[in-house]
Scaffold this active site. Structure first.
Site, PDB file in Angstrom:
ATOM      1  N   LYS A 129       0.698  -1.203   0.030  1.00  0.00           N
ATOM      2  CA  LYS A 129      -0.026   0.028  -0.192  1.00  0.00           C
ATOM      3  C   LYS A 129       0.778   1.303  -0.063  1.00  0.00           C
ATOM      4  CE  LYS A 129      -4.187  -1.792   0.566  1.00  0.00           C
ATOM      5  NZ  LYS A 129      -5.341  -1.706  -0.313  1.00  0.00           N
ATOM      6  N   ASP A 157      -0.152  -0.361  -4.720  1.00  0.00           N
ATOM      7  CA  ASP A 157      -1.631   0.045  -4.595  1.00  0.00           C
ATOM      8  C   ASP A 157      -1.972   1.424  -3.806  1.00  0.00           C
ATOM      9  OD1 ASP A 157      -4.508   0.416  -4.374  1.00  0.00           O
ATOM     10  OD2 ASP A 157      -4.810  -1.437  -3.185  1.00  0.00           O
ATOM     11  N   GLU A 183      -1.758  -0.019  -8.873  1.00  0.00           N
ATOM     12  CA  GLU A 183      -3.115  -0.315  -8.850  1.00  0.00           C
ATOM     13  C   GLU A 183      -3.738   1.212  -8.359  1.00  0.00           C
ATOM     14  OE1 GLU A 183      -6.157  -2.840  -6.126  1.00  0.00           O
ATOM     15  OE2 GLU A 183      -4.446  -3.792  -6.628  1.00  0.00           O
ATOM     16  N   ASP A 207      -9.012  -1.096 -10.061  1.00  0.00           N
ATOM     17  CA  ASP A 207      -9.755  -1.757  -8.911  1.00  0.00           C
ATOM     18  C   ASP A 207     -10.826  -0.762  -8.760  1.00  0.00           C
ATOM     19  OD1 ASP A 207     -10.930  -3.121  -6.666  1.00  0.00           O
ATOM     20  OD2 ASP A 207      -9.124  -2.385  -5.548  1.00  0.00           O
ATOM     21  N   LYS A 230     -12.959  -7.319  -7.362  1.00  0.00           N
ATOM     22  CA  LYS A 230     -13.579  -7.608  -5.820  1.00  0.00           C
ATOM     23  C   LYS A 230     -15.153  -8.231  -5.770  1.00  0.00           C
ATOM     24  CE  LYS A 230     -10.596  -4.954  -2.601  1.00  0.00           C
ATOM     25  NZ  LYS A 230      -9.562  -4.277  -3.528  1.00  0.00           N
TER      26      LYS A 230
END
Length: 329
Positions: A129, A157, A183, A207, A230
């Site tokens: 992250k 991400d 991402e 995403d 997701k």
């Protein structure tokens, strides 16, 4: 066939989950179960409203039959459809799915130690992250991991936390050969994303940046190299066919990602990934280590960077006793 029953789940994280969206301490949700022809099937609704699912109370009303607003309850709908999927699936063997190790938050030193452990455990891919600390801290961290652990592929991400200028600056300082993709780097239109990806020369993964409707309506090849799904944020499994066909036509791989699911939810995602994705691509399912407790008495096993998953029909028997007694007894 029995009626579908459900019971609430509240799973605490070992450490708070820190992202550019904020800090989360617990993941709530539900386990659902049904019995048919002697088979007991269980699925999971994982709820993280901070990341696009419905709230607990809304999911509860849907599962209790008190509301018909299913369009705004994707996680509950997905869990219901997982029961159908598992009942129809003819699976009688374990599967092995490669997964990316999600590195924890904390100091850069702590994250580097976690990356070392991932390499020692034979993971090929780690996910980090970014856009939580300063851009300089992120640059230093990624370069340090790439230099010290060249065997690892790094996924980044940003949770849409950067500006396009920050993306440019970050990309200029990246070890390109070590980074698989960024991402959700920033918020732009899909056409602007396409131009920015081409400009910086680093692959993007989508995403949350664009909705399914935006992607399907886009005229041209979407400006990302990978689509991260997701399902708990998207609803019924059978309604994803148009999106999956579009990705196949554009030769854009699909990766499934966990909503901090327990072993029950991860098992369903792994079986879907075995059908929707390529067997060599690491899936975003390496999140079990963040949970203090699990829904199964014995959590899914991770072996050499692969999640080892039993047939879906075997999950119910492995539930913790308190969940069994609350569901089908």
């Amino acid at each position: 066939m029995s009626e579908i029953c459900h019971t609430p789940v509240a799973l605490e994280f070992k450490e708070p989950l820190i992202t550019s969206r904020g800090t989360v301490h617990m993941r709530r949700g539900f386990l659902l179960a049904i019995e048919h022809n002697g088979r007991k099937i269980v699925s999971e609704s994982s709820l993280l409203p901070e990341f696009g699912t419905e709230h607990f109370e809304h999911a509860e009303r849907i599962l209790n039959g008190e509301s018909l607003l299913v369009q705004t309850a994707p996680s509950a709908v997905f869990a219901l459809d997982c029961l159908r999927y598992a009942l129809e699936k003819k699976d009688d063997r374990d599967i092995r799915v490669p997964i990316a190790k999600l590195l924890p938050g904390g100091s850069n030193e702590d994250i580097i130690v976690a990356a070392r452990h991932a390499a020692l455990a034979s993971y090929d891919t780690v996910k980090l992250k970014v856009a939580v600390k300063s851009l300089e801290d992120d640059i230093n961290l990624v370069n340090t991991i790439a230099l010290e652990l060249p065997e690892l592929m790094i996924r980044l991400d940003a949770n849409l936390g950067w500006t396009s200028d920050a993306v440019r600056k970050f990309a200029d300082a990246l070890p390109r050969e070590a980074v698989e993709w960024i991402e959700d780097p920033c918020s732009l239109s899909l056409r602007e994303w396409t131009r920015l990806q081409s400009e910086v020369g680093v692959p993007f993964a989508c995403d949350e940046a664009f909705s399914e409707e935006e992607i399907l309506a886009f005229d041209g090849v979407p400006g990302f190299k990978t689509l991260v799904l997701k399902p708990a944020r998207m609803g019924a499994i059978r309604e994803r066919s148009a999106l999956l066909k579009r990705m196949r036509d554009e030769e854009i791989p699909v990766v499934l990602s966990s909503m901090m699911d327990s072993s029950v939810g991860l098992a369903h995602l792994a079986h879907l990934a075995s059908e929707w994705s390529s067997p060599e691509i690491a899936q975003g399912l390496g999140t079990l280590q963040f949970l203090k407790q699990d829904t199964l008495s014995h959590s899914l096993h991770i072996e050499a960077g692969h999640l080892v998953v039993p047939p879906l029909s075997e999950l119910y028997d492995g539930l913790r006793p308190e969940y069994k007694s609350a569901l089908l007894g």
